[in-house]
Design a protein around this motif. Structure first.
Motif, PDB file in Angstrom:
ATOM      1  N   UNK A 150       0.831  -1.203   0.000  1.00  0.00           N
ATOM      2  CA  UNK A 150       0.000   0.000   0.000  1.00  0.00           C
ATOM      3  C   UNK A 150       0.867   1.255   0.000  1.00  0.00           C
ATOM      4  N   UNK A 151       1.951   1.231   0.761  1.00  0.00           N
ATOM      5  CA  UNK A 151       2.854   2.385   0.793  1.00  0.00           C
ATOM      6  C   UNK A 151       3.503   2.591  -0.571  1.00  0.00           C
ATOM      7  N   UNK A 152       3.870   1.500  -1.227  1.00  0.00           N
ATOM      8  CA  UNK A 152       4.476   1.579  -2.555  1.00  0.00           C
ATOM      9  C   UNK A 152       3.519   2.227  -3.551  1.00  0.00           C
ATOM     10  N   UNK A 153       2.276   1.764  -3.560  1.00  0.00           N
ATOM     11  CA  UNK A 153       1.292   2.325  -4.494  1.00  0.00           C
ATOM     12  C   UNK A 153       1.056   3.799  -4.182  1.00  0.00           C
ATOM     13  N   UNK A 154       0.968   4.125  -2.915  1.00  0.00           N
ATOM     14  CA  UNK A 154       0.778   5.525  -2.535  1.00  0.00           C
ATOM     15  C   UNK A 154       1.903   6.417  -3.022  1.00  0.00           C
ATOM     16  N   UNK A 155       3.137   5.919  -2.952  1.00  0.00           N
ATOM     17  CA  UNK A 155       4.270   6.722  -3.417  1.00  0.00           C
ATOM     18  C   UNK A 155       4.219   6.929  -4.923  1.00  0.00           C
ATOM     19  N   UNK A 156       3.763   5.929  -5.672  1.00  0.00           N
ATOM     20  CA  UNK A 156       3.669   6.063  -7.127  1.00  0.00           C
ATOM     21  C   UNK A 156       2.564   7.047  -7.521  1.00  0.00           C
ATOM     22  N   UNK A 157       1.499   7.082  -6.744  1.00  0.00           N
ATOM     23  CA  UNK A 157       0.446   8.077  -6.985  1.00  0.00           C
ATOM     24  C   UNK A 157       1.007   9.478  -6.798  1.00  0.00           C
ATOM     25  N   UNK A 158       1.744   9.674  -5.734  1.00  0.00           N
ATOM     26  CA  UNK A 158       2.317  10.994  -5.465  1.00  0.00           C
ATOM     27  C   UNK A 158       3.293  11.423  -6.559  1.00  0.00           C
ATOM     28  N   UNK A 159       3.933  10.471  -7.175  1.00  0.00           N
ATOM     29  CA  UNK A 159       4.872  10.787  -8.254  1.00  0.00           C
ATOM     30  C   UNK A 159       4.167  11.100  -9.569  1.00  0.00           C
ATOM     31  N   UNK A 160       2.863  10.827  -9.650  1.00  0.00           N
ATOM     32  CA  UNK A 160       2.112  11.145 -10.855  1.00  0.00           C
ATOM     33  C   UNK A 160       1.821   9.973 -11.756  1.00  0.00           C
ATOM     34  N   UNK A 161       2.022   8.764 -11.259  1.00  0.00           N
ATOM     35  CA  UNK A 161       1.696   7.571 -12.050  1.00  0.00           C
ATOM     36  C   UNK A 161       0.202   7.266 -11.928  1.00  0.00           C
ATOM     37  N   UNK A 162      -0.378   6.779 -13.015  1.00  0.00           N
ATOM     38  CA  UNK A 162      -1.792   6.408 -12.991  1.00  0.00           C
ATOM     39  C   UNK A 162      -2.009   4.920 -13.263  1.00  0.00           C
ATOM     40  N   UNK A 163      -0.908   4.210 -13.583  1.00  0.00           N
ATOM     41  CA  UNK A 163      -0.997   2.780 -13.877  1.00  0.00           C
ATOM     42  C   UNK A 163       0.248   2.077 -13.349  1.00  0.00           C
ATOM     43  N   UNK A 164       0.099   0.793 -13.040  1.00  0.00           N
ATOM     44  CA  UNK A 164       1.225  -0.044 -12.650  1.00  0.00           C
ATOM     45  C   UNK A 164       1.187  -1.308 -13.492  1.00  0.00           C
ATOM     46  N   UNK A 165       2.327  -1.665 -14.065  1.00  0.00           N
ATOM     47  CA  UNK A 165       2.486  -2.891 -14.853  1.00  0.00           C
ATOM     48  C   UNK A 165       3.269  -3.885 -14.012  1.00  0.00           C
ATOM     49  N   UNK A 166       2.712  -5.074 -13.764  1.00  0.00           N
ATOM     50  CA  UNK A 166       3.367  -5.964 -12.807  1.00  0.00           C
ATOM     51  C   UNK A 166       3.008  -7.427 -13.023  1.00  0.00           C
ATOM     52  N   UNK A 167       3.952  -8.285 -12.618  1.00  0.00           N
ATOM     53  CA  UNK A 167       3.702  -9.723 -12.539  1.00  0.00           C
ATOM     54  C   UNK A 167       3.589 -10.155 -11.079  1.00  0.00           C
ATOM     55  N   UNK A 168       3.478  -9.195 -10.179  1.00  0.00           N
ATOM     56  CA  UNK A 168       3.379  -9.524  -8.762  1.00  0.00           C
ATOM     57  C   UNK A 168       4.706  -9.919  -8.141  1.00  0.00           C
ATOM     58  N   UNK A 169       5.807  -9.512  -8.770  1.00  0.00           N
ATOM     59  CA  UNK A 169       7.126  -9.830  -8.229  1.00  0.00           C
ATOM     60  C   UNK A 169       7.651 -11.190  -8.614  1.00  0.00           C
ATOM     61  N   UNK A 170       6.864 -11.956  -9.374  1.00  0.00           N
ATOM     62  CA  UNK A 170       7.277 -13.291  -9.805  1.00  0.00           C
ATOM     63  C   UNK A 170       7.727 -13.258 -11.268  1.00  0.00           C
ATOM     64  N   UNK A 171       8.255 -14.382 -11.745  1.00  0.00           N
ATOM     65  CA  UNK A 171       8.697 -14.458 -13.140  1.00  0.00           C
ATOM     66  C   UNK A 171       7.515 -14.335 -14.093  1.00  0.00           C
ATOM     67  N   UNK A 172       6.357 -14.825 -13.671  1.00  0.00           N
ATOM     68  CA  UNK A 172       5.139 -14.724 -14.472  1.00  0.00           C
ATOM     69  C   UNK A 172       3.985 -14.264 -13.602  1.00  0.00           C
ATOM     70  N   UNK A 173       2.956 -13.751 -14.248  1.00  0.00           N
ATOM     71  CA  UNK A 173       1.773 -13.312 -13.508  1.00  0.00           C
ATOM     72  C   UNK A 173       1.104 -14.484 -12.787  1.00  0.00           C
ATOM     73  N   UNK A 174       1.145 -15.656 -13.396  1.00  0.00           N
ATOM     74  CA  UNK A 174       0.555 -16.824 -12.740  1.00  0.00           C
ATOM     75  C   UNK A 174       1.242 -17.092 -11.403  1.00  0.00           C
ATOM     76  N   UNK A 175       2.556 -16.981 -11.378  1.00  0.00           N
ATOM     77  CA  UNK A 175       3.285 -17.215 -10.147  1.00  0.00           C
ATOM     78  C   UNK A 175       3.101 -16.112  -9.119  1.00  0.00           C
ATOM     79  N   UNK A 176       2.705 -14.917  -9.591  1.00  0.00           N
ATOM     80  CA  UNK A 176       2.558 -13.781  -8.691  1.00  0.00           C
ATOM     81  C   UNK A 176       1.121 -13.430  -8.363  1.00  0.00           C
ATOM     82  N   UNK A 177       0.202 -14.364  -8.569  1.00  0.00           N
ATOM     83  CA  UNK A 177      -1.226 -14.043  -8.427  1.00  0.00           C
ATOM     84  C   UNK A 177      -1.605 -13.519  -7.046  1.00  0.00           C
ATOM     85  N   UNK A 178      -1.043 -14.097  -6.003  1.00  0.00           N
ATOM     86  CA  UNK A 178      -1.421 -13.656  -4.648  1.00  0.00           C
ATOM     87  C   UNK A 178      -0.997 -12.204  -4.408  1.00  0.00           C
ATOM     88  N   UNK A 179       0.229 -11.875  -4.824  1.00  0.00           N
ATOM     89  CA  UNK A 179       0.692 -10.494  -4.666  1.00  0.00           C
ATOM     90  C   UNK A 179      -0.085  -9.555  -5.577  1.00  0.00           C
TER      91      UNK A 179
END
Length: 228
Positions: A150-179
């Motif tokens: 939550x803190x990470x997302x909040x910091x990106x909002x303050x920087x002016x980002x409106x989108x985040x592209x992510x695999x959840x920290x895993x090699x693939x989105x399937x592996x990062x589903x929980x995150x």
């Protein structure tokens, strides 16, 4: 339900045409032959070609990757200055969407460097749509706790980002589903769009969106989306 937004990564005019034909509504433009290293900043001429294809399609958004070299996302002053110049040139070519991200040597978001790129992306009109790219996955691997997300997302909002592209920290989105599920909830609280990426295919994208709650995904240019 909220409509699904499908994004494709392209590095040529032909890729752009194929992606539009496959059902993509947003194209991330990268330099030619750069996808093997994760994509690099495209030249303005290539972005102009993609904008022409998008205009012909009528309802397709173009965003440009801002990444000066392969490797990590920790940039020195010269690399950052060059990237700012690239963003200014891409804006002059008509681009209003940018995919970017900078990290510190310690693996945290480099707020000063990212802010410099976001400011260049917005120009004097403040009209850019900015995505923080998969550099975020390196941050997530180091701080997967819900409070940290939550803190990470909040910091990106303050920087002016409106989108985040992510695999959840895993090699693939399937592996990062929980995150990704936790990240999507944090994005919802802060008003950001989450774009699921990493090993996305026509076969798995419905399940990925269902399992993460996200409504946007990015796949390859030649993919035919299952909702077409």
């Amino acid at each position: 339900p909220e409509p699904v937004l499908l994004e494709a990564c392209v590095c040529s005019r032909e890729d752009a045409r194929a992606a539009v034909a496959g059902g993509a509504k947003r194209l991330e433009v990268c330099a030619r032959a750069s996808l093997g290293v994760g994509g690099l900043t495209p030249p303005p001429t290539l972005v102009e070609a993609a904008l022409e294809e998008a205009s012909a399609a009528g309802d397709v958004e173009i965003v440009a990757l801002v990444r000066p070299r392969p490797g990590d996302f920790c940039y020195d002053a010269e690399e950052l200055a060059d990237s700012v110049k690239d963003v200014v040139a891409l804006r002059a070519a008509g681009c209003r969407g940018f995919v970017l991200g900078c990290l510190t040597a310690g693996g945290h978001v480099d707020e000063a460097a990212t802010s410099a790129l976001v400011d260049a992306a917005n120009g004097v009109d403040g009209d850019a749509a900015v995505t923080f790219h998969r550099a975020v996955d390196e941050v997530l691997r180091a701080a997967p706790a819900l409070k940290g997300i939550d803190a990470l997302v909040g910091s990106l909002v303050r920087l002016g980002c409106s989108r985040i592209l992510s695999s959840g920290g895993a090699a693939t989105a399937r592996g990062g589903r929980a995150t990704l599920w936790a990240l999507r909830r944090a994005c919802g609280r802060h008003g950001l769009e989450l774009i699921v990426a990493g090993g996305v295919s026509a076969a798995n994208v419905p399940a990925l969106l269902r399992d993460t709650g996200a409504r946007a995904a990015r796949g390859p240019s030649g993919m035919v989306w299952p909702w077409l």
